[in-house]
Motif scaffolding. Sequence first.
Motif, PDB file in Angstrom:
ATOM      1  N   ASP A  32     -21.768  15.243  13.487  1.00 30.57           N
ATOM      2  CA  ASP A  32     -20.765  14.420  14.171  1.00 30.57           C
ATOM      3  C   ASP A  32     -21.371  13.380  15.106  1.00 30.57           C
ATOM      4  O   ASP A  32     -20.664  12.474  15.560  1.00 30.57           O
ATOM      5  CB  ASP A  32     -19.832  15.311  15.004  1.00 30.57           C
ATOM      6  N   GLU A  34     -23.326  10.656  15.048  1.00 24.97           N
ATOM      7  CA  GLU A  34     -23.212   9.209  14.828  1.00 24.97           C
ATOM      8  C   GLU A  34     -21.764   8.739  14.820  1.00 24.97           C
ATOM      9  O   GLU A  34     -21.451   7.671  15.341  1.00 24.97           O
ATOM     10  CB  GLU A  34     -23.935   8.788  13.551  1.00 24.97           C
ATOM     11  N   THR A  35     -20.866   9.550  14.275  1.00 21.62           N
ATOM     12  CA  THR A  35     -19.442   9.190  14.284  1.00 21.62           C
ATOM     13  C   THR A  35     -18.941   9.109  15.722  1.00 21.62           C
ATOM     14  O   THR A  35     -18.223   8.170  16.095  1.00 21.62           O
ATOM     15  CB  THR A  35     -18.620  10.217  13.480  1.00 21.62           C
ATOM     16  N   ILE A  36     -19.321  10.078  16.542  1.00 24.23           N
ATOM     17  CA  ILE A  36     -18.885  10.082  17.941  1.00 24.23           C
ATOM     18  C   ILE A  36     -19.566   8.962  18.724  1.00 24.23           C
ATOM     19  O   ILE A  36     -18.937   8.338  19.592  1.00 24.23           O
ATOM     20  CB  ILE A  36     -19.114  11.465  18.575  1.00 24.23           C
ATOM     21  N   GLU A  38     -20.336   6.050  17.550  1.00 22.96           N
ATOM     22  CA  GLU A  38     -19.577   4.839  17.190  1.00 22.96           C
ATOM     23  C   GLU A  38     -18.229   4.810  17.894  1.00 22.96           C
ATOM     24  O   GLU A  38     -17.783   3.760  18.364  1.00 22.96           O
ATOM     25  CB  GLU A  38     -19.385   4.752  15.671  1.00 22.96           C
ATOM     26  N   LEU A  39     -17.577   5.966  17.964  1.00 15.74           N
ATOM     27  CA  LEU A  39     -16.300   6.059  18.660  1.00 15.74           C
ATOM     28  C   LEU A  39     -16.479   5.690  20.131  1.00 15.74           C
ATOM     29  O   LEU A  39     -15.697   4.915  20.686  1.00 15.74           O
ATOM     30  CB  LEU A  39     -15.715   7.468  18.528  1.00 15.74           C
ATOM     31  N   ARG A  60     -24.432   3.678  22.624  1.00 13.82           N
ATOM     32  CA  ARG A  60     -24.562   4.743  21.612  1.00 13.82           C
ATOM     33  C   ARG A  60     -25.653   5.741  21.990  1.00 13.82           C
ATOM     34  O   ARG A  60     -25.489   6.949  21.818  1.00 13.82           O
ATOM     35  CB  ARG A  60     -24.861   4.118  20.250  1.00 13.82           C
ATOM     36  N   GLU A  80      -7.905  13.786  10.400  1.00 15.67           N
ATOM     37  CA  GLU A  80      -9.047  12.918  10.695  1.00 15.67           C
ATOM     38  C   GLU A  80      -9.596  13.182  12.089  1.00 15.67           C
ATOM     39  O   GLU A  80      -8.893  13.717  12.947  1.00 15.67           O
ATOM     40  CB  GLU A  80      -8.663  11.440  10.572  1.00 15.67           C
ATOM     41  N   LEU A  81     -10.840  12.791  12.290  1.00 16.20           N
ATOM     42  CA  LEU A  81     -11.453  12.888  13.598  1.00 16.20           C
ATOM     43  C   LEU A  81     -10.767  11.861  14.500  1.00 16.20           C
ATOM     44  O   LEU A  81     -10.832  10.667  14.253  1.00 16.20           O
ATOM     45  CB  LEU A  81     -12.959  12.605  13.507  1.00 16.20           C
TER      46      LEU A  81
END
Length: 171
Positions: A32, A34-36, A38-39, A60, A80-81
């Motif tokens: 998770d 990289e997704t977080i 980016e978020l 980041r 979805e996240l």
Amino acid sequence: MNTGTTVGHRRADTAERASSAGWSTRPATTADIETIAELRAEVMRPDLERLGRYDEHRVRQRLRDSFSTRYTSVVMSGGELAGCVTVRPDGDGQWLEHFYLAPHHQGRGLGSAVLRTVLERTDAQGATVALNVLRGSAARRLYERHGFVVEAQDPVDVFMVRPPGGIGLPL
């Protein structure tokens, strides 16, 4: 959402319950990160730019450097996240950080629902919760509605604290 009237408040509560239903959390995994990251960059960009502090790499990297699967939960909504939240031990209390919701999930009661759940857990532990929020961030109002008060501030951050149960503070 609260218009300051009883009727408006009831409507806000009803809308909050309706829009925040159907969410859950799961433990974060290393997949998770990289997704977080980016978020975080997406959510924080407007406030960081307003403060003249946005750095595309740093926003980041700060998440990557402090990411903990042990203390981070991923917020799921509609399959979805939708966001994440981290609550770590900090002395005798807890430190709330990395609380981000994707923009299309904001303003619909999900943040309040997640925060309420986090605070129910910390209240049961008798723990004070501390956090920091960027100056001028709309998130500050969310925290104030849930009993956080300003403890200190600097040119960039506002440091807030909430005693167990928000004792003596309006919820």
